[in-house]
Each structure stands twice: as structure tokens, then as C-alpha cells.
Design an enzyme around this catalytic site. Structure first.
Site, PDB file in Angstrom:
ATOM      1  N   TYR A 174     -21.089  33.901 -18.036  1.00 55.16           N
ATOM      2  CA  TYR A 174     -19.970  34.821 -17.752  1.00 55.16           C
ATOM      3  C   TYR A 174     -18.782  34.489 -18.658  1.00 55.16           C
ATOM      4  O   TYR A 174     -18.233  35.357 -19.336  1.00 55.16           O
ATOM      5  CB  TYR A 174     -19.568  34.698 -16.278  1.00 55.16           C
ATOM      6  CG  TYR A 174     -18.350  35.523 -15.911  1.00 55.16           C
ATOM      7  CD1 TYR A 174     -18.471  36.874 -15.629  1.00 55.16           C
ATOM      8  CD2 TYR A 174     -17.073  34.948 -15.878  1.00 55.16           C
ATOM      9  CE1 TYR A 174     -17.355  37.641 -15.302  1.00 55.16           C
ATOM     10  CE2 TYR A 174     -15.955  35.707 -15.559  1.00 55.16           C
ATOM     11  CZ  TYR A 174     -16.106  37.048 -15.265  1.00 55.16           C
ATOM     12  OH  TYR A 174     -15.001  37.805 -14.955  1.00 55.16           O
ATOM     13  N   SER A 185     -10.982  38.350 -19.041  1.00 55.56           N
ATOM     14  CA  SER A 185     -10.732  37.440 -17.916  1.00 55.56           C
ATOM     15  C   SER A 185      -9.872  36.275 -18.396  1.00 55.56           C
ATOM     16  O   SER A 185      -9.946  35.904 -19.580  1.00 55.56           O
ATOM     17  CB  SER A 185     -12.072  36.895 -17.406  1.00 55.56           C
ATOM     18  OG  SER A 185     -11.861  35.828 -16.501  1.00 55.56           O
TER      19      SER A 185
HETATM   20  N1  NAP Z   1     -12.474  39.658  -9.613  1.00 58.69           N
HETATM   21  C1  NAP Z   1     -12.080  38.733 -10.464  1.00 58.69           C
HETATM   22  O1  NAP Z   1     -11.687  37.614 -10.069  1.00 58.69           O
HETATM   23  C2  NAP Z   1     -12.085  39.018 -11.939  1.00 58.69           C
HETATM   24  C3  NAP Z   1     -11.380  38.140 -12.783  1.00 58.69           C
HETATM   25  C4  NAP Z   1     -11.387  38.387 -14.139  1.00 58.69           C
HETATM   26  C5  NAP Z   1     -12.086  39.457 -14.682  1.00 58.69           C
HETATM   27  N2  NAP Z   1     -12.762  40.294 -13.819  1.00 58.69           N
HETATM   28  C6  NAP Z   1     -13.510  41.409 -14.434  1.00 58.69           C
HETATM   29  O2  NAP Z   1     -13.147  42.632 -13.823  1.00 58.69           O
HETATM   30  C7  NAP Z   1     -14.235  43.548 -13.967  1.00 58.69           C
HETATM   31  C8  NAP Z   1     -14.476  44.216 -12.612  1.00 58.69           C
HETATM   32  O3  NAP Z   1     -14.938  43.249 -11.693  1.00 58.69           O
HETATM   33  P1  NAP Z   1     -14.527  43.246 -10.153  1.00 58.69           P
HETATM   34  O4  NAP Z   1     -13.896  41.953  -9.856  1.00 58.69           O
HETATM   35  O5  NAP Z   1     -13.810  44.491  -9.832  1.00 58.69           O
HETATM   36  O6  NAP Z   1     -15.968  43.174  -9.435  1.00 58.69           O
HETATM   37  P2  NAP Z   1     -16.886  44.316  -8.807  1.00 58.69           P
HETATM   38  O7  NAP Z   1     -16.204  44.996  -7.686  1.00 58.69           O
HETATM   39  O8  NAP Z   1     -18.198  43.655  -8.550  1.00 58.69           O
HETATM   40  O9  NAP Z   1     -17.014  45.372  -9.983  1.00 58.69           O
HETATM   41  C9  NAP Z   1     -18.003  45.327 -10.979  1.00 58.69           C
HETATM   42  C10 NAP Z   1     -18.526  46.736 -11.166  1.00 58.69           C
HETATM   43  O10 NAP Z   1     -19.419  46.755 -12.285  1.00 58.69           O
HETATM   44  C11 NAP Z   1     -20.507  47.593 -11.960  1.00 58.69           C
HETATM   45  N3  NAP Z   1     -21.696  47.177 -12.700  1.00 58.69           N
HETATM   46  C12 NAP Z   1     -22.264  45.943 -12.709  1.00 58.69           C
HETATM   47  N4  NAP Z   1     -23.391  45.966 -13.426  1.00 58.69           N
HETATM   48  C13 NAP Z   1     -23.521  47.234 -13.888  1.00 58.69           C
HETATM   49  C14 NAP Z   1     -24.508  47.876 -14.679  1.00 58.69           C
HETATM   50  N5  NAP Z   1     -25.601  47.231 -15.134  1.00 58.69           N
HETATM   51  N6  NAP Z   1     -24.355  49.198 -14.960  1.00 58.69           N
HETATM   52  C15 NAP Z   1     -23.273  49.868 -14.486  1.00 58.69           C
HETATM   53  N7  NAP Z   1     -22.317  49.312 -13.738  1.00 58.69           N
HETATM   54  C16 NAP Z   1     -22.446  48.008 -13.442  1.00 58.69           C
HETATM   55  C17 NAP Z   1     -20.708  47.396 -10.453  1.00 58.69           C
HETATM   56  O11 NAP Z   1     -21.335  48.533  -9.850  1.00 58.69           O
HETATM   57  P3  NAP Z   1     -22.915  48.536  -9.522  1.00 58.69           P
HETATM   58  O12 NAP Z   1     -23.262  47.172  -9.024  1.00 58.69           O
HETATM   59  O13 NAP Z   1     -23.071  49.614  -8.528  1.00 58.69           O
HETATM   60  O14 NAP Z   1     -23.575  48.862 -10.829  1.00 58.69           O
HETATM   61  C18 NAP Z   1     -19.275  47.248  -9.944  1.00 58.69           C
HETATM   62  O15 NAP Z   1     -18.729  48.491  -9.556  1.00 58.69           O
HETATM   63  C19 NAP Z   1     -15.423  42.735 -14.467  1.00 58.69           C
HETATM   64  O16 NAP Z   1     -15.568  42.917 -15.872  1.00 58.69           O
HETATM   65  C20 NAP Z   1     -15.009  41.300 -14.191  1.00 58.69           C
HETATM   66  O17 NAP Z   1     -15.601  40.375 -15.057  1.00 58.69           O
HETATM   67  C21 NAP Z   1     -12.765  40.097 -12.474  1.00 58.69           C
END
Ligand code: NAP
Length: 244
Positions: A151, A138
Site C-alpha cells: 500500500y 496518502s
Molecule cells: N482512510 C484513510 O485513512 C486514508 C488515508 C490516506 C489515503 N486514503 C486513500 O483514500 C482513498 C479512498 O479510501 P477510503 O478511506 O475512502 O476507503 P474506502 O471507503 O474503502 O474506499 C475505497 C473505494 O475504492 C473502491 N474500490 C476498491 N477497489 C476497487 C476496484 N478494483 N475497482 C473499483 N473500485 C474499487 C471501493 O469500492 P468497491 O469495494 O465497491 O469496489 C471503495 O468505494 C484510497 O485511495 C485510500 O488509499 C485513505
């Protein structure tokens, strides 16, 4: 890396950034397994992209991680790319004695799982050529948003781990890539919290184009391009701007 012809495991691949990347890899001709906890969300992702194969495991749990790797290698014996993407983001007020189990869950999912899955899969990935581990960190790995302190700490640790991993694997066929998103409009941390971020499809297009290029070691965009390259003075100024 060439996005076609791979066999790929994307953790957290049923929603957000993971799903956007998984569907692009599948459309480019790779075989893609996606993993998450919620079976209904996995089923919905598969209904939208029939080429994706789904696995339901909880990455917070070490035994489930081992079971996931065993199952993934059974389903995809030629697996050659791991995308450590699953993550959660929690607002935590450190002045109010927050619950340790809640904090530890964030560390287990965001940090422990990615390290554990990498170590479990490196022996297999070394036998594939080319292979890759893509860690999703991130822009907040470089300068924290204090309202989500654990986080940001997990993402800073993942950035550090990625550097060491790349160095240790330098003489293996495993390429180590860090994908550093800025704020992206997904449901991370709960629906509606990231609507001000970069549109998901825009970020996924940029990230995927960078993955499919020579310049794929650290992939960033907008805010994360600034924060990941900023001087200490610039980081201090960004910190002050974000946390007022
Ligand atoms: N969106 C942003 O602004 C942003 C910015 C920087 C970095 N990121 C990073 O991008 C990545 C994806 O995030 P996103 O923004 O796409 O959010 P998201 O849609 O909430 O995706 C996160 C995914 O992780 C899965 N997950 C969470 N806990 C889990 C567990 N215990 N076991 C297996 N799967 C799990 C969730 O599925 P389930 O809940 O069904 O398990 C969900 O599909 C993350 O690492 C996040 O930190 C996001």
C-alpha cells in the site's frame, strides 16, 4: 478549482472519502459519476445522494478500465475532472511468502488503474478547459507504515507519478492536484481499522475547502501535512514512532 459546473468521475466514489467528495461536488452543482465494484454499495450511495450517477466496473482489470472510460464519456461527454480515489489497503507479512496475486491486486488497483485512467482520459481532458486530475495519495506516501508495505509503496509511486504528470501537463488546461489524506475514519482495509483517524466529514470539509481555493496543488491535513513536508531526519523519527 471552482467545484461547481464540472462533470466529474470519482473512482471509489460509493464510500468513504470518494463519496464524501462526490456528494460535495454534486451539492456544489457539478454532475458526478461514481464508480466502484459493489452494486449494493453504489445503490446505497445513490439512494443517499440522488444526484450521483453510478457505474460498476472493476479497476483491477485493464479491459474494465477501458470500458469504464468509454461508458463515462458516453454518459458525460463534457467530463472534465477525473478523481483517482479508488484504493485498497492490505496487511502483508513479507516474511511468510505472501500470495503474489493478492499483492498484485493492490498494485493494479492503487497504482496501475490511476495511471491507466489518466492516460486514457488525457486526450479528452485536453479538449476541456479548465480540466483537472485529482490523485488521492496518502501521508504514508512519504513515510511507510511497514505492516501495509505494498500500500505505502503504491502511494509513494502515485506521489511521484503526480509530480511528473503535473510537469508534463503544465502547458495543457489540465490542472493536476494531489489530495494527501492523513488517517481518516473510513472502512479502508476493513471495517473498524481506521476508527482512530480524523472524522470523515471533518477531513472532507477541509479537503473540499482547499480544492475550492487557489492553494490546491497539494492538499494535506494534520499528519499528512507533517509527513509531506518533513525533512529526512523528521521522516526517520516518524518512521521509528509508527513502526515500533
Ligand atoms: N482512510 C484513510 O485513512 C486514508 C488515508 C490516506 C489515503 N486514503 C486513500 O483514500 C482513498 C479512498 O479510501 P477510503 O478511506 O475512502 O476507503 P474506502 O471507503 O474503502 O474506499 C475505497 C473505494 O475504492 C473502491 N474500490 C476498491 N477497489 C476497487 C476496484 N478494483 N475497482 C473499483 N473500485 C474499487 C471501493 O469500492 P468497491 O469495494 O465497491 O469496489 C471503495 O468505494 C484510497 O485511495 C485510500 O488509499 C485513505
Amino acid at each position: 478549482m471552482d467545484p461547481s459546473g464540472h462533470s466529474i468521475l470519482v473512482t471509489g466514489g460509493a464510500s468513504g472519502i470518494g463519496l464524501a467528495l462526490a456528494s460535495r461536488f454534486a451539492d456544489a452543482g457539478s454532475d458526478v459519476l461514481i464508480c466502484g465494484r459493489r452494486k449494493d454499495v453504489l445503490a446505497k450511495a445513490q439512494a443517499k445522494h440522488s444526484k450521483l450517477r453510478t457505474l460498476s466496473f472493476d479497476l483491477a482489470d485493464a479491459a474494465e478500465r477501458r470500458a469504464l472510460v468509454e461508458r463515462a464519456l458516453h454518459e458525460a461527454p463534457n467530463l472534465d475532472v477525473l478523481v483517482n480515489n479508488a484504493g485498497i489497503q492490505q496487511r502483508i507479512d513479507l516474511t511468510t511468502s505472501p500470495d503474489w496475486d493478492q499483492i498484485h491486486a493492490e498494485i493494479r488497483i492503487n497504482l496501475e488503474a490511476a495511471i491507466h485512467l489518466s492516460t486514457l482520459l488525457i486526450p479528452h481532458l485536453r479538449t476541456r478547459s479548465p480540466a483537472a486530475i485529482i490523485n488521492v495519495t496518502s501521508g504514508l506516501a512519504f513515510v511507510p507504515l511497514a505492516s501495509v508495505p505494498v500500500y505505502c509503496a503504491t502511494k509513494a509511486a502515485m506521489h511521484s507519478f503526480t509530480l511528473s504528470l503535473r510537469y508534463q501537463l503544465r502547458e495543457t488546461p489540465i490542472r493536476v492536484i494531489e489530495l494527501i489524506p492523513p488517517a481518516v475514519d473510513t472502512d479502508l482495509g476493513g471495517p473498524g481499522l481506521h476508527t482512530w483517524g480524523v472524522p470523515l466529514e471533518e477531513f472532507a470539509d477541509v479537503a473540499f475547502a482547499s480544492l475550492d481555493s487557489e492553494d490546491d496543488r497539494e492538499i494535506s491535513h494534520q499528519f499528512s501535512a507533517q509527513s509531506s513536508r518533513a525533512s529526512r531526519e523528521e521522516l526517520d523519527a516518524i518512521f521509528a514512532r509508527m513502526n515500533h
